[in-house]
Design an enzyme around this catalytic site. Sequence first.
Site, PDB file in Angstrom:
ATOM      1  N   PHE A  26       0.851  -1.188   0.000  1.00 31.46           N
ATOM      2  CA  PHE A  26       0.000   0.000   0.000  1.00 31.46           C
ATOM      3  C   PHE A  26       0.883   1.232   0.000  1.00 31.46           C
ATOM      4  O   PHE A  26       1.706   1.409   0.902  1.00 31.46           O
ATOM      5  CB  PHE A  26      -0.919   0.001   1.231  1.00 31.46           C
ATOM      6  CG  PHE A  26      -2.340  -0.328   0.890  1.00 31.46           C
ATOM      7  CD1 PHE A  26      -2.667  -1.574   0.386  1.00 31.46           C
ATOM      8  CD2 PHE A  26      -3.350   0.610   1.040  1.00 31.46           C
ATOM      9  CE1 PHE A  26      -3.973  -1.895   0.043  1.00 31.46           C
ATOM     10  CE2 PHE A  26      -4.666   0.306   0.695  1.00 31.46           C
ATOM     11  CZ  PHE A  26      -4.978  -0.943   0.208  1.00 31.46           C
ATOM     12  N   CYS A  32      -4.843  15.657  -0.423  1.00 26.98           N
ATOM     13  CA  CYS A  32      -6.080  15.404  -1.160  1.00 26.98           C
ATOM     14  C   CYS A  32      -6.627  16.740  -1.631  1.00 26.98           C
ATOM     15  O   CYS A  32      -6.446  17.760  -0.955  1.00 26.98           O
ATOM     16  CB  CYS A  32      -7.103  14.687  -0.276  1.00 26.98           C
ATOM     17  SG  CYS A  32      -8.634  14.287  -1.160  1.00 26.98           S
ATOM     18  N   CYS A  47     -15.392  16.662   0.728  1.00 33.78           N
ATOM     19  CA  CYS A  47     -15.566  15.280   1.167  1.00 33.78           C
ATOM     20  C   CYS A  47     -15.478  15.284   2.696  1.00 33.78           C
ATOM     21  O   CYS A  47     -14.464  15.698   3.248  1.00 33.78           O
ATOM     22  CB  CYS A  47     -14.480  14.394   0.562  1.00 33.78           C
ATOM     23  SG  CYS A  47     -14.575  12.677   1.079  1.00 33.78           S
ATOM     24  N   CYS A  50     -14.094  11.182   5.371  1.00 37.37           N
ATOM     25  CA  CYS A  50     -12.809  10.496   5.208  1.00 37.37           C
ATOM     26  C   CYS A  50     -12.395   9.775   6.504  1.00 37.37           C
ATOM     27  O   CYS A  50     -12.511  10.317   7.597  1.00 37.37           O
ATOM     28  CB  CYS A  50     -11.742  11.524   4.838  1.00 37.37           C
ATOM     29  SG  CYS A  50     -10.177  10.784   4.373  1.00 37.37           S
ATOM     30  N   ASP A  51     -11.885   8.561   6.358  1.00 37.90           N
ATOM     31  CA  ASP A  51     -11.421   7.802   7.526  1.00 37.90           C
ATOM     32  C   ASP A  51      -9.903   7.602   7.497  1.00 37.90           C
ATOM     33  O   ASP A  51      -9.388   6.701   8.150  1.00 37.90           O
ATOM     34  CB  ASP A  51     -12.133   6.439   7.588  1.00 37.90           C
ATOM     35  CG  ASP A  51     -11.870   5.582   6.365  1.00 37.90           C
ATOM     36  OD1 ASP A  51     -11.148   6.045   5.452  1.00 37.90           O
ATOM     37  OD2 ASP A  51     -12.378   4.443   6.321  1.00 37.90           O
ATOM     38  N   THR A  52      -9.200   8.451   6.751  1.00 39.34           N
ATOM     39  CA  THR A  52      -7.780   8.217   6.501  1.00 39.34           C
ATOM     40  C   THR A  52      -6.939   9.424   6.884  1.00 39.34           C
ATOM     41  O   THR A  52      -7.311  10.562   6.584  1.00 39.34           O
ATOM     42  CB  THR A  52      -7.567   7.928   4.994  1.00 39.34           C
ATOM     43  OG1 THR A  52      -8.398   6.846   4.620  1.00 39.34           O
ATOM     44  CG2 THR A  52      -6.117   7.602   4.700  1.00 39.34           C
ATOM     45  N   GLU A 121      -6.548   3.864  -6.441  1.00 39.89           N
ATOM     46  CA  GLU A 121      -7.852   4.234  -5.899  1.00 39.89           C
ATOM     47  C   GLU A 121      -7.925   5.752  -5.868  1.00 39.89           C
ATOM     48  O   GLU A 121      -7.163   6.401  -5.151  1.00 39.89           O
ATOM     49  CB  GLU A 121      -8.030   3.640  -4.504  1.00 39.89           C
ATOM     50  CG  GLU A 121      -7.866   2.122  -4.532  1.00 39.89           C
ATOM     51  CD  GLU A 121      -8.326   1.427  -3.262  1.00 39.89           C
ATOM     52  OE1 GLU A 121      -8.661   2.129  -2.288  1.00 39.89           O
ATOM     53  OE2 GLU A 121      -8.342   0.192  -3.262  1.00 39.89           O
ATOM     54  N   HIS A 209     -10.316  -5.828   5.707  1.00 37.97           N
ATOM     55  CA  HIS A 209      -9.082  -5.607   6.469  1.00 37.97           C
ATOM     56  C   HIS A 209      -9.382  -5.122   7.894  1.00 37.97           C
ATOM     57  O   HIS A 209      -8.632  -5.418   8.822  1.00 37.97           O
ATOM     58  CB  HIS A 209      -8.146  -4.642   5.745  1.00 37.97           C
ATOM     59  CG  HIS A 209      -8.774  -3.319   5.401  1.00 37.97           C
ATOM     60  ND1 HIS A 209      -9.781  -3.193   4.489  1.00 37.97           N
ATOM     61  CD2 HIS A 209      -8.507  -2.074   5.837  1.00 37.97           C
ATOM     62  CE1 HIS A 209     -10.121  -1.919   4.380  1.00 37.97           C
ATOM     63  NE2 HIS A 209      -9.363  -1.224   5.191  1.00 37.97           N
TER      64      HIS A 209
END
Length: 215
Positions: A26, A32, A47, A50-52, A121, A209
Site C-alpha cells: 500500500f 487530497c 468530502c 474520510c477515515d484516513t 484508488e 481488512h
Amino acid sequence: MSVYAVKEMFLTLQGEGLQAGRRAVFLRFAGCNLWSGREQDRADAACTFCDTDFVGTNGDGGGKFADAAALADAVRAMWDTWMEDPVDGAFVVITGGEPMLQLDTALIDALHARRIEIAVESNGTLPAVPGIDWLCISPKQGTEIVQRSGDELKLVWPQPGSDYAAMEQWDFTHRLIQPMDNASQRDNIAAAIKFVILHPKWRLSTQVHKSLGLR
Ligand code: SF4
C-alpha cells in the site's frame, strides 16, 4: 523530475473491492484535493467522511522520494520482504489522499520496469494517468467526476443525492456499494445491503481488512 510525498507505505493484504485478499504494497500519497485532512476543516470540505490520515510524510515507510526510480525501488524492496526468492506477481495499491495529484507517467513506467502491477484508488475528480492496470474510482457526492471509466466504481454508502442511475452509464466493469465507516455503521451496512437487493447491477464491498485487524 518529480519529488513524491508519501504519507506511508506498508505490506498488507488488499482489504476491499474486487482485489480483496491479494498481497499488496500500500502506497499512500500525502494530500487530497477534497479535504485538507485537518479536523477543523472537515465540515466545510468537499468530502466530509474520510477515515484516513493522509497529512504529511511521517507514517511508516513514508517520506519524500527524490524521483520515480527511488520510489519504485522502495515499493519493490517492500514487496520482496520475506521472499527468499523474489517472484513475479508484485502488486502495489496506490491511494491517498488523492493519488492523481502526484502519480505520473514516470512513476507508472518505473513500477512496470520493476514488474509491479499497479492498482490505483482515486476520487475521480482528476483524469487518470495512462498505464494503470486496475483503476478504482470512488465518487463523492457533490463533486465533478471527470474520470468516468475504469475497472471498479466504488460508491461509499449512503451518500444522499448520489445519482447512481447516471453512474450505471459510466464505463466501469464492476460497480460496488461499500458501507460508510462512521458512527452509523450498522445502519449503513443495512442500507447498503438493501441497495444491492434493489439494484443488482451493484455488488456489496466490505472492508475486510478492518474485521481482520489488518491495516
Ligand atoms: S477524497 Fe478520499 S482521501 Fe480525499 S478526503 Fe475524501 S475519502 Fe479522504
